[in-house]
Design an enzyme around this catalytic site. Structure first.
Site, PDB file in Angstrom:
ATOM      1  N   ASP A  75      43.171-111.807 -20.326  1.00 31.28           N
ATOM      2  CA  ASP A  75      42.031-110.662 -20.451  1.00 31.28           C
ATOM      3  C   ASP A  75      40.881-111.228 -19.727  1.00 31.28           C
ATOM      4  O   ASP A  75      40.425-112.297 -20.493  1.00 31.28           O
ATOM      5  CB  ASP A  75      41.798-110.239 -21.809  1.00 31.28           C
ATOM      6  N   GLU A  93      41.434-104.808 -17.534  1.00 29.45           N
ATOM      7  CA  GLU A  93      41.545-106.159 -16.890  1.00 29.45           C
ATOM      8  C   GLU A  93      42.427-107.032 -17.767  1.00 29.45           C
ATOM      9  O   GLU A  93      42.115-108.259 -17.977  1.00 29.45           O
ATOM     10  CB  GLU A  93      39.858-106.518 -17.214  1.00 29.45           C
TER      11      GLU A  93
HETATM   12  N1  LIG Z   1      36.477-101.949 -11.409  1.00 32.07           N
HETATM   13  C1  LIG Z   1      37.202-101.608 -12.179  1.00 32.07           C
HETATM   14  N2  LIG Z   1      37.070-101.540 -13.683  1.00 32.07           N
HETATM   15  C2  LIG Z   1      37.942-101.367 -14.554  1.00 32.07           C
HETATM   16  C3  LIG Z   1      39.251-100.707 -14.145  1.00 32.07           C
HETATM   17  N3  LIG Z   1      40.092-100.527 -15.354  1.00 32.07           N
HETATM   18  C4  LIG Z   1      39.255-100.700 -16.309  1.00 32.07           C
HETATM   19  N4  LIG Z   1      38.140-101.068 -15.883  1.00 32.07           N
HETATM   20  C5  LIG Z   1      36.745-101.287 -16.629  1.00 32.07           C
HETATM   21  O1  LIG Z   1      37.049-102.528 -17.473  1.00 32.07           O
HETATM   22  C6  LIG Z   1      36.009-102.576 -18.595  1.00 32.07           C
HETATM   23  C7  LIG Z   1      36.745-103.280 -19.670  1.00 32.07           C
HETATM   24  O2  LIG Z   1      35.635-103.698 -20.568  1.00 32.07           O
HETATM   25  P1  LIG Z   1      35.692-104.139 -21.937  1.00 32.07           P
HETATM   26  O3  LIG Z   1      37.138-103.512 -22.446  1.00 32.07           O
HETATM   27  O4  LIG Z   1      34.718-103.642 -22.830  1.00 32.07           O
HETATM   28  O5  LIG Z   1      36.154-105.509 -21.813  1.00 32.07           O
HETATM   29  P2  LIG Z   1      35.130-106.766 -21.487  1.00 32.07           P
HETATM   30  O6  LIG Z   1      33.595-106.399 -20.636  1.00 32.07           O
HETATM   31  O7  LIG Z   1      35.666-107.576 -20.323  1.00 32.07           O
HETATM   32  O8  LIG Z   1      34.948-107.590 -22.731  1.00 32.07           O
HETATM   33  P3  LIG Z   1      35.709-108.580 -23.669  1.00 32.07           P
HETATM   34  O9  LIG Z   1      37.296-108.370 -23.197  1.00 32.07           O
HETATM   35  O10 LIG Z   1      35.530-108.531 -24.781  1.00 32.07           O
HETATM   36  O11 LIG Z   1      35.427-110.037 -22.937  1.00 32.07           O
HETATM   37  C8  LIG Z   1      35.497-100.963 -18.663  1.00 32.07           C
HETATM   38  O12 LIG Z   1      34.499-100.976 -18.208  1.00 32.07           O
HETATM   39  C9  LIG Z   1      36.393-100.444 -17.918  1.00 32.07           C
HETATM   40  O13 LIG Z   1      35.705 -99.219 -17.298  1.00 32.07           O
HETATM   41  C10 LIG Z   1      39.747-100.583 -12.842  1.00 32.07           C
HETATM   42  O14 LIG Z   1      40.647-100.488 -12.313  1.00 32.07           O
HETATM   43  N5  LIG Z   1      38.659-101.041 -11.778  1.00 32.07           N
END
Ligand SMILES: Nc1nc2c(ncn2[C@@H]2O[C@H](COP(=O)(O)OP(=O)(O)OP(=O)(O)O)[C@@H](O)[C@H]2O)c(=O)[nH]1
Length: 418
Positions: free
Chosen positions: A292, A334
């Site tokens: 992740d 992610e």
């Molecule tokens: N650009 C992009 N963003 C995505 C996609 N799928 C999900 N996201 C974004 O990924 C982000 C995940 O955020 P969080 O779950 O808070 O995770 P993080 O910021 O990596 O924090 P930690 O996992 O705690 O380190 C969210 O803002 C989603 O909108 C995608 O296909 N493309």
């Protein structure tokens, strides 16, 4: 290097159009305006360099299709273009070993030519088996198929056909004559259908008696299609293309349904399907990792969603490259998942620690900015767990990796393996 297409055409309008179409198909157009010029150009070439030739039927120095004979005798699959299409010319064209003909007056025909060029390129990788008792008829059918660049195999009996199918993995089409000797042809088709679905292998029945009930019996036994001999070459080609295209369309749908659109990695659904297949063999060792990205939301918020997408694509590429021997998938957002069959706990730990370092040591380029990326990894290595249990464990370990500072691997391997 792109394959070449030899164009022999005297009209400057057509030559420009054909050049454009050939280049749009990713091929190199070799332009000549007469048979004499084509001879001159081709003398320095190898037939293998040419995907095909597109030849005008009526040229000033070759008014009766002599340029077609030249291209065919030079072992180049030949497509004929013709301004006139009366019955004499059609017969003159089809009595030669041409791939097909395109009447020039019809704009739709250029669309058809594009499809034909794409088809000829794809056919180079497709194998077809022709099964029938008479050598001369098998040879004639195989020669017709080879004109269209297919790889062909011929045999007389069902048993030989079975062996060929076992040996060659890219067979998509099988022609079977109703008069094969070692088995009833319809029984043979029914037997094949138990092993190969209609979307994997198209079977076309052939009979010399088009009025018999064999057509229906072939289809009811599982054949995709049926054709009577002697063939009308155009019908034969249409049926071949239709059956191959059906298989390809199903393959495309299947691939799309199993692939994550953004990264091209397998998706969650496909991952479960593949891992379940591995787990049926109860591997002695197995490991599963959830990967992740850290603070990924901040990348989106600071640099925009496109930057986030670029990071996901780059990460997917690194994972696919580094974990080529494992089963990988994008699970969503992610998060990526890696299943490692037949690796020891120590090997899995080493592979994941090195993946973690690779991700953190290679910032992703986006619009001249370097985006630093790190990942946290939860890795479970306990043998005997099913996929759901492994995921639950890996998820807990991933949570620990996040809580204890990110950019690290947390695993559950016993102390002795570390
Ligand atoms: N650009 C992009 N963003 C995505 C996609 N799928 C999900 N996201 C974004 O990924 C982000 C995940 O955020 P969080 O779950 O808070 O995770 P993080 O910021 O990596 O924090 P930690 O996992 O705690 O380190 C969210 O803002 C989603 O909108 C995608 O296909 N493309």
């Amino acid at each position: 290097m792109p394959m070449k297409v030899l164009i022999i055409e005297d009209s400057s309008t057509n030559i420009g159009l054909l050049k454009k179409l050939v280049e749009m198909a990713g091929l190199e157009a070799v332009l000549t305006t007469s048979l004499t010029a084509a001879r001159h150009v081709f003398i320095h070439s190898e037939p293998e360099d040419y995907l095909c030739a597109i030849v005008d039927y009526d040229l000033p120095d070759a008014p009766h299709g002599e340029a077609i004979d030249y291209a065919i005798n030079s072992y180049i699959p030949t497509i004929v273009s013709t301004g006139r299409l009366d019955e004499d010319i059609r017969h003159g064209v089809l009595s030669r070993d041409v791939v097909d003909y395109i009447p020039k007056e019809n704009a739709q025909m250029y669309d058809y030519l594009m499809r034909l060029l794409a088809r000829l390129q794809k056919n180079k990788h497709i194998s077809v088996i022709v099964v029938g008792p008479k050598r001369i008829e098998r040879k004639a059918t195989a020669a017709l198929l080879r004109r269209h660049n297919f790889i062909t195999f011929e045999c007389a009996t069902a048993r030989e056909a079975d062996n060929l199918l076992a040996e060659h993995t890219n067979v998509k089409l099988l022609f079977v004559n109703s008069a094969i000797e070692d088995q009833s042809a319809t029984q043979f088709v029914a037997g094949l259908r138990k092993r190969y679905s209609k979307e994997e292998l198209a079977i076309v029945g052939i009979t010399d008696d088009p009025n018999s009930l064999l057509a229906a019996r072939f289809i009811k036994s599982g054949a995709n299609d049926f054709i009577g001999r002697p063939y009308c070459h155009e019908e034969f080609l249409c049926r071949v293309n239709q059956n191959i295209e059906l298989i390809e369309n199903v393959e495309t749908i299947r691939r799309t349904a199993n692939t994550d659109y953004l990264t091209g990695l397998p998706n969650r659904r496909h991952f479960f399907y593949t891992v379940n297949k591995y787990q049926r063999n109860q591997p002695a060792h197995q490991a599963l990792a959830l990967v992740d990205l850290d603070f990924f939301k901040a990348i989106n918020d600071t640099h925009g969603h496109d930057a986030g997408d670029t990071v996901l694509q780059a990460t997917a590429k690194s994972i696919a490259l580094h974990c080529a021997d494992f089963i990988v998938a994008r699970f969503g957002g992610e998060e990526f998942c890696i299943y490692m069959p037949d690796v020891s706990a120590a090997e899995a730990i080493e592979a994941m620690q090195s993946l973690c370092s690779i991700i953190s040591s290679a910032p992703v380029q986006f619009n001249n900015i370097e985006l630093a990326v790190t990942a946290s990894i939860g890795l479970t290595t306990i043998p005997g767990h099913n996929i759901e249990l492994m995921l639950t464990h890996a998820d807990k370990l991933l949570y620990e990796a996040k809580q204890s500072g990110r950019n690290r691997v947390v695993h559950d391997a016993p102390l002795t393996t570390r």
